[in-house]
Write a protein that holds these residues in place. Structure first.
Motif, short mmCIF file in Angstrom:
data_model
loop_
_atom_site.label_atom_id
_atom_site.label_comp_id
_atom_site.label_asym_id
_atom_site.label_seq_id
_atom_site.Cartn_x
_atom_site.Cartn_y
_atom_site.Cartn_z
N GLN A 99 0.93 -1.09 0.10
CA GLN A 99 0.27 0.08 0.10
C GLN A 99 0.82 1.34 -0.25
N GLU A 100 1.74 1.21 0.87
CA GLU A 100 2.50 2.48 1.21
C GLU A 100 4.10 2.44 0.47
N PRO A 101 4.90 3.20 -0.19
CA PRO A 101 6.09 2.98 -0.64
C PRO A 101 7.24 2.87 0.42
N MET A 102 6.74 3.42 1.65
CA MET A 102 8.01 3.22 2.51
C MET A 102 7.69 2.03 3.42
N THR A 103 6.80 0.94 3.07
CA THR A 103 6.87 -0.23 3.84
C THR A 103 7.89 -1.23 3.00
N GLN A 104 8.68 -1.54 4.18
CA GLN A 104 9.81 -2.51 3.76
C GLN A 104 10.27 -3.58 4.88
N PHE A 105 10.63 -4.71 4.36
CA PHE A 105 11.16 -5.89 5.22
C PHE A 105 12.70 -5.58 5.08
N LYS A 106 13.12 -5.58 6.33
CA LYS A 106 14.81 -4.92 6.61
C LYS A 106 15.54 -6.28 7.42
N VAL A 107 16.57 -6.69 6.86
CA VAL A 107 17.54 -7.36 7.37
C VAL A 107 18.95 -6.71 7.61
N GLY A 108 19.41 -6.68 8.76
CA GLY A 108 20.72 -6.16 9.02
C GLY A 108 21.66 -6.81 9.88
N ILE A 109 22.88 -6.47 9.65
CA ILE A 109 23.88 -7.22 10.61
C ILE A 109 24.87 -6.10 11.32
N LYS A 110 25.14 -6.09 12.47
CA LYS A 110 26.05 -5.29 13.12
C LYS A 110 27.32 -5.96 13.69
N GLN A 111 28.40 -5.40 13.69
CA GLN A 111 29.81 -5.92 14.46
C GLN A 111 30.43 -4.87 15.12
N THR A 112 30.45 -5.20 16.53
CA THR A 112 31.16 -4.47 17.36
C THR A 112 32.66 -4.74 17.47
N PHE A 113 33.51 -3.61 17.91
CA PHE A 113 34.71 -3.77 18.05
C PHE A 113 35.19 -3.26 19.55
N THR A 114 36.00 -3.86 19.95
CA THR A 114 36.68 -3.75 21.40
C THR A 114 37.41 -2.31 21.45
N ARG A 115 37.43 -1.91 22.46
CA ARG A 115 38.28 -0.55 22.86
C ARG A 115 39.76 -0.89 22.57
N GLY A 116 40.61 -0.29 21.63
CA GLY A 116 41.85 -0.27 21.56
C GLY A 116 42.28 -1.66 21.42
N ASP A 117 43.37 -1.98 22.10
CA ASP A 117 44.30 -3.16 22.32
C ASP A 117 43.58 -4.03 23.45
N SER A 118 42.53 -3.72 23.86
CA SER A 118 41.91 -4.75 25.12
C SER A 118 41.81 -6.00 24.85
N ARG A 119 41.61 -6.55 23.87
CA ARG A 119 41.53 -7.93 23.41
C ARG A 119 43.02 -8.82 23.59
N SER A 120 44.04 -7.91 23.19
CA SER A 120 45.20 -8.66 23.22
C SER A 120 45.88 -8.38 24.78
N ILE A 121 45.42 -7.32 25.32
CA ILE A 121 45.92 -7.23 26.73
C ILE A 121 45.24 -8.14 27.85
N THR A 122 43.73 -8.43 27.29
CA THR A 122 43.32 -9.51 28.14
C THR A 122 43.80 -10.68 28.14
N ARG A 123 44.16 -11.29 26.83
CA ARG A 123 44.84 -12.58 26.66
C ARG A 123 46.25 -12.30 27.50
#
Length: 540
Positions: A99-123
């Motif tokens: 009915q309306e042109p703005m009606t839509q079915f949306k699929v999304g993906i999101k990836q978050t990155f850690t702060r600085g070198d926190s991953r290597s420092i944690t290990r």
């Protein structure tokens, strides 16, 4: 004539019996010499090895190390991407997708990155914490070695005390027999100094000594029970004991490691052996700065550095900084550096990227509508640093300084303990020499005189019995002094950094190999802990 003819057969019978007795003795001696190794009994090195192998704390430490390593691997990975689904701008009057042109079915993906070198420092942090576990296991082995050695020396003292008391009981019985013969001669000759009261008092002293032997047997059984606490074989059905750090979750799940609350535990009978601690165990020697008193140490101090000679305190410090307990605490301090670095990464921004695809239905006239692609980047802004990031960084710094304070306190405590043990060792050496050179010779001389007087019926039975009991007390006192000095020596060896704590099992080896292995360990410990290491002047 008959006597002459009977002598050769009698001589042959005697020779035959002697020959048979000799052959039997040789066979018994051979069977004893070439018997199985377990017939030689358990030695101190066997007891220490078995206690270390069956200590559950060591197994638990290995599991903690693997757990920390696994957490380090988990901490060095990105968070899982987020997948989202949505139905956007759906009209409320008919809920029609086209009915309306703005009606839509949306699929999304999101990836978050850690702060600085926190991953290597944690290990790195978890790996540093895991690296402290082997050092803690070395310290645990040294503690087990010390505990088993102390119990072994206590058992040796109890057995030797029982042997001395039993021997002295026989001596008292001999004195009683002499007194009874002298007392019987009173009625035959009408002269003598032994009375019936003297005999009764001597018998009472002998009965009291028997109670003393019974008390020593109770002490021996108590020590054997404490030893069995460390030497008993344990059998369990713990299925998690075989999980390795290299196993992934999928491998672990595929092998069937599920939660199971049925944990069965069993213990075998402790077989210590009647000949355990029957002889004096060999303990490695100590360096000169411990066995010498302060004056002798000052006279033999290292004079290569004329400006700053190495004293007793510096020698102790050079040993203690290499102790596994101290090294484990230093490893925790190193891990606290990673905590500080990890707290500093909280000032870095946290990034995230997202992408989405939106599909739209054709309109009522079947005209195609274009789909939408969307890309985005998001970042958080660490604006409230005074209330969160600064507080986390301050806490990490304070925790690190607290660990460094614990390090200094541990060094002070260990130096004080080692100094006290060193002084006790020197004083015990003086007391032992005094007993050997002064007290015991005087008692032995007095005993010989009193026994000779009693044998010639002009001595006192009470005096002979009193001297005999005094001799027993002196021998027991000397035995205790020697045993206490060896116990102090075992306690001092705990602080020496090069004590061999990773002992190999001696099961199935010959007694000669066991003794050679024990002598080699004693020699290595003596050489490694000797004064040339002290004289190097190394600073912590």
């Amino acid at each position: 004539m008959k006597l002459t003819m009977l002598l050769p057969p009698l001589r042959c019978n005697v020779l035959r019996k002697v020959k048979n007795t000799f052959i039997t003795a040789v066979c018994l001696l051979s069977a004893t010499l070439f018997s199985a190794p377990h017939s030689w009994g358990m030695t101190l090195i066997d007891a220490i090895s078995r206690a270390q192998q069956q200590d559950p704390w060591l197994s638990g430490s290995q599991q903690k190390e693997r757990a920390l390593q696994a957490r380090g691997v988990a901490g060095d990975t990105l968070d899982n991407p987020e997948l989202s689904f949505g139905l956007l701008n759906l009209p409320s009057d008919g809920f029609a997708l086209d009915q309306e042109p703005m009606t839509q079915f949306k699929v999304g993906i999101k990836q978050t990155f850690t702060r600085g070198d926190s991953r290597s420092i944690t290990r790195q942090r978890f790996n540093q914490l895991a690296a402290a576990q082997p050092l803690m296991r070395d310290d645990r082995r040294k503690q087990i070695t010390q505990t088993i050695t102390l119990l072994w020396l206590d058992l040796y003292y109890a057995k030797q005390s029982i042997a001395l008391a039993t021997q002295q009981s026989h001596v008292l019985q001999q004195l009683i027999d002499i007194a009874q013969r002298n007392y019987a001669s009173v009625y035959a000759n009408g002269s003598g100094q032994i009375t019936q009261n003297d005999v009764l008092n001597a018998q009472l002293d002998k009965a009291t000594l028997g109670d003393r032997i019974a008390e020593l047997n109770v002490s021996k059984r108590t020590i054997e029970a404490k030893l069995c606490q460390w030497l008993v074989n344990e059998s369990s059905t713990d299925e998690y004991a075989q999980i390795d750090a290299s196993h992934t979750f999928s491998n672990t799940r595929s092998q069937g490691y599920t939660t199971n609350n049925n944990y069965e535990l069993g213990f075998d009978d402790c077989e210590l052996g009647s000949d355990a601690a029957g002889s004096l165990p060999e303990i490695p020697s100590l360096p000169d700065f411990i066995t010498l008193d302060t004056q002798s140490m000052s006279a033999r101090s290292n004079t290569r550095d004329k400006q700053r000679p190495l004293g007793r305190s510096n020698a102790m410090l050079a040993l203690l900084v290499e102790h596994p307990r101290v090294q484990a605490l230093k490893q925790n301090i190193t891990a606290s550096d990673s905590d500080v670095k990890l707290a500093k990464t909280q000032y870095d921004p946290k990034w995230a990227v997202n992408a989405s695809y939106a599909h739209r239905q054709d309109d009522a006239l079947n005209s195609s509508r274009a789909d939408f692609w969307s890309l985005g980047v998001s970042v958080d802004l660490p604006l409230f640093s005074d209330q969160k990031q600064d507080s986390l960084l301050s806490a990490a710094h304070h925790q690190k300084e607290a660990l460094r304070t614990d390090y200094r306190l541990l060094i002070r405590q260990m130096m004080a303990q080692l100094d006290v043990l060193s002084a006790q060792y020197v004083e015990y050496s003086k007391r032992i020499r005094h007993y050997e050179q002064v007290i015991l010779p005087n008692i032995v001389e007095q005993k010989e005189v009193s026994t000779a007087n009693l044998s010639h019926d002009y001595g006192s039975l009470n005096a002979a019995v009193e001297v005999s009991i005094t001799e027993l007390d002196a021998k027991l006192a000397l035995l205790k002094l020697r045993n206490e000095q060896r116990k102090i020596q075992a306690k001092i060896l705990y602080f020496l950094p090069h004590q061999d704590t990773n002992l190999k099992p001696a099961d199935g080896s010959s007694p000669a190999k066991q003794q050679a292995h024990e002598r080699s360990i004693s020699l290595k410990s003596s050489l490694s802990a000797a004064s040339p290491v002290i004289a190097s002047g190394a600073r912590p």
